[in-house]
Design an enzyme around this catalytic site. Structure first.
Site, PDB file in Angstrom:
ATOM      1  N   ARG A  31       0.839  -1.209   0.000  1.00  0.00           N
ATOM      2  CA  ARG A  31       0.000   0.000   0.000  1.00  0.00           C
ATOM      3  C   ARG A  31       0.872   1.257   0.000  1.00  0.00           C
ATOM      4  O   ARG A  31       0.548   2.250  -0.633  1.00  0.00           O
ATOM      5  CB  ARG A  31      -0.953  -0.030   1.197  1.00  0.00           C
ATOM      6  CG  ARG A  31      -2.102   0.939   1.060  1.00  0.00           C
ATOM      7  CD  ARG A  31      -3.215   0.667   2.050  1.00  0.00           C
ATOM      8  NE  ARG A  31      -2.791   0.817   3.420  1.00  0.00           N
ATOM      9  CZ  ARG A  31      -3.547   0.507   4.472  1.00  0.00           C
ATOM     10  NH1 ARG A  31      -4.764   0.039   4.300  1.00  0.00           N
ATOM     11  NH2 ARG A  31      -3.097   0.657   5.698  1.00  0.00           N
ATOM     12  N   LYS A  65      -2.810   6.237   1.116  1.00  0.00           N
ATOM     13  CA  LYS A  65      -2.792   6.688   2.517  1.00  0.00           C
ATOM     14  C   LYS A  65      -1.867   7.899   2.668  1.00  0.00           C
ATOM     15  O   LYS A  65      -0.721   7.764   3.105  1.00  0.00           O
ATOM     16  CB  LYS A  65      -2.350   5.514   3.406  1.00  0.00           C
ATOM     17  CG  LYS A  65      -2.755   5.675   4.853  1.00  0.00           C
ATOM     18  CD  LYS A  65      -2.649   4.356   5.577  1.00  0.00           C
ATOM     19  CE  LYS A  65      -2.732   4.510   7.078  1.00  0.00           C
ATOM     20  NZ  LYS A  65      -4.033   4.946   7.557  1.00  0.00           N
ATOM     21  N   GLU A 111     -16.751   5.599   3.451  1.00  0.00           N
ATOM     22  CA  GLU A 111     -16.103   4.951   4.605  1.00  0.00           C
ATOM     23  C   GLU A 111     -16.255   5.766   5.868  1.00  0.00           C
ATOM     24  O   GLU A 111     -16.723   6.904   5.839  1.00  0.00           O
ATOM     25  CB  GLU A 111     -14.654   4.579   4.316  1.00  0.00           C
ATOM     26  CG  GLU A 111     -13.711   5.697   4.045  1.00  0.00           C
ATOM     27  CD  GLU A 111     -12.293   5.187   3.765  1.00  0.00           C
ATOM     28  OE1 GLU A 111     -11.894   4.148   4.299  1.00  0.00           O
ATOM     29  OE2 GLU A 111     -11.591   5.872   3.008  1.00  0.00           O
TER      30      GLU A 111
HETATM   31  C1  LIG Z   1      -9.245   6.202   5.764  1.00  0.00           C
HETATM   32  C2  LIG Z   1      -9.003   4.833   6.286  1.00  0.00           C
HETATM   33  N1  LIG Z   1      -9.789   3.828   5.870  1.00  0.00           N
HETATM   34  C3  LIG Z   1      -9.609   2.570   6.304  1.00  0.00           C
HETATM   35  C4  LIG Z   1      -8.598   2.261   7.201  1.00  0.00           C
HETATM   36  C5  LIG Z   1      -8.411   0.855   7.665  1.00  0.00           C
HETATM   37  O1  LIG Z   1      -7.310   0.282   7.037  1.00  0.00           O
HETATM   38  P1  LIG Z   1      -6.482  -0.882   7.712  1.00  0.00           P
HETATM   39  O2  LIG Z   1      -7.441  -1.983   7.947  1.00  0.00           O
HETATM   40  O3  LIG Z   1      -5.468  -1.252   6.704  1.00  0.00           O
HETATM   41  O4  LIG Z   1      -5.923  -0.335   8.962  1.00  0.00           O
HETATM   42  C6  LIG Z   1      -7.766   3.270   7.670  1.00  0.00           C
HETATM   43  C7  LIG Z   1      -6.666   2.960   8.598  1.00  0.00           C
HETATM   44  O5  LIG Z   1      -5.561   2.777   8.156  1.00  0.00           O
HETATM   45  C8  LIG Z   1      -7.958   4.575   7.205  1.00  0.00           C
HETATM   46  O6  LIG Z   1      -7.174   5.562   7.637  1.00  0.00           O
END
Ligand SMILES: Cc1ncc(COP(=O)(O)O)c(C=O)c1O
Length: 350
Positions: free
Chosen positions: A91, A194, A230
């Site tokens: 990622r 991210k 989300e």
């Molecule tokens: C915007 C966002 N969506 C979803 C997630 C969940 O992702 P993960 O399961 O990889 O932590 C996160 C956290 O990292 C996030 O910041």
């Protein structure tokens, strides 16, 4: 100096493991690598919590900055397990590509993450405390530019911090607020990577949700405001008729927890669907939750769509739903080494 460093590794840390916040706690070391002249340097260990940064670094001015979040867990057998680090490494590669930063090779990512954990081994909370070691890799443009263009130099660093369980005293359902006047990310924007900019864009809505007493905000798709996107820093899922449904959207982060829950659900005979979820469909879900590294699953009690005058309620008895709890329990058991890991998700730090 050397003797002190060796001794320091064995000194026990006396933190109140059962009452750690989900916040920053100082540890001993972090790891840094620098990209210059087209090459990454060998990761080096630092005991400073500060970085020296150029006043014209692109990370400061043009948002050339991306990060990751993963966890290491002290297992029942005393061993330290890192959960799906390869997914975080991939990622970060996609985030780097998305905003034109130098990619961090998978082996450098692994070396820096594992070194940061090993050097701070005494901060990995004991088994049974429900706490874990949060690992934060960070990549930013450290080269100086004034015109809008990618930097020529980058810094990759990894720090760690022990964090308490998201829910102290058991998993508790939270309330969410739909915010129709703030967009976190555009359909063809940066929502799938991210980078700090997405989080800056979400703060106004998150602060409002918190100020109004909600656990977090639920974003809708930015273009039509018709579909669920989300939840603050987590993906959304709903359960109906024993089907796990999660949004398909070009503006949400591909959550590693969500991906894992989908695999677990399928292995447990629960069907899964990744598709657009119209807001009104929220009324049909028996369970709903937010999923991410921090909490694994935060069951949702209620979603309030104030502008549309609607309230969607789940877990009316105040308890998390059975499917959410089954999935949560299985994933957490794998993370702490309490159950076999048939998917090869955990790597033991030797
Ligand atoms: C915007 C966002 N969506 C979803 C997630 C969940 O992702 P993960 O399961 O990889 O932590 C996160 C956290 O990292 C996030 O910041």
């Amino acid at each position: 100096m050397y003797i002190w460093a060796v001794l320091n590794t064995f000194i026990m840390v006396t933190l109140d493991w059962n009452n750690l916040p989900f916040g920053y706690v100082k540890t001993d070391f972090n790891v840094r690598s620098f990209y210059r002249d087209g090459k990454w340097s060998k990761p080096e260990v630092s005991d400073s919590e500060y970085i020296n940064i150029h006043i014209a670094a692109t990370g400061l001015h043009y948002g050339q900055e991306a990060f990751e979040g993963l966890k290491a867990y002290r297992g029942k057998d005393g061993k330290i397990r890192v959960f799906r680090w390869e997914e975080n490494a991939k990622r970060l590669l996609s985030s780097a590509e998305g905003i034109k930063m130098a990619p961090v090779p998978m082996d450098l990512f692994k070396e820096a993450v594992f070194l940061a954990i090993k050097k701070n081994e005494k901060f990995v909370p004991p088994y049974g405390s429900g706490a874990s070691l949060y690992v934060r890799p960070l990549l930013y443009g450290s080269g100086a530019e004034v015109g809008v263009k990618p930097a020529k130099e980058y810094t990759f660093l990894v720090f760690v911090t022990p964090v308490g369980p998201y829910f102290k005293g058991g998993v508790k359902p939270v309330n969410m607020l739909i915010c129709r006047d703030v967009d976190r990310a555009a359909p063809l924007g940066t929502g799938t990577i991210k980078i700090g900019g997405n989080y800056a864009a979400s703060l106004k809505a998150i602060v409002r949700a918190h100020d109004e007493g909600y656990g977090n905000v639920l974003f809708l798709d930015a273009k039509e405001k018709k579909y669920v996107d989300e939840c603050g820093p987590a993906n959304f899922f709903g359960i109906k008729n024993n089907v796990y449904v999660t949004p398909l959207s070009s503006s949400i982060l591909p959550s590693i927890t969500n991906k894992s829950l989908i695999t677990l659900a399928e292995s447990m005979g629960i069907k899964t669907e990744r598709r657009p979820i119209p807001v009104e469909e929220l009324a049909e879900f028996e369970e709903a939750g937010a999923c991410g590294t921090a909490a694994v699953i935060s069951p949702i009690a209620k979603i309030v769509d104030a502008d549309a005058g609607k309230i969607y309620e789940f877990c009316k008895d105040g308890k998390p739903g059975p499917v959410s709890m089954q999935l949560y329990t299985r994933l957490v058991k794998i993370q702490y080494g309490e159950e076999a890991d048939p998917f090869g998700w955990t790597t033991i730090i030797e």
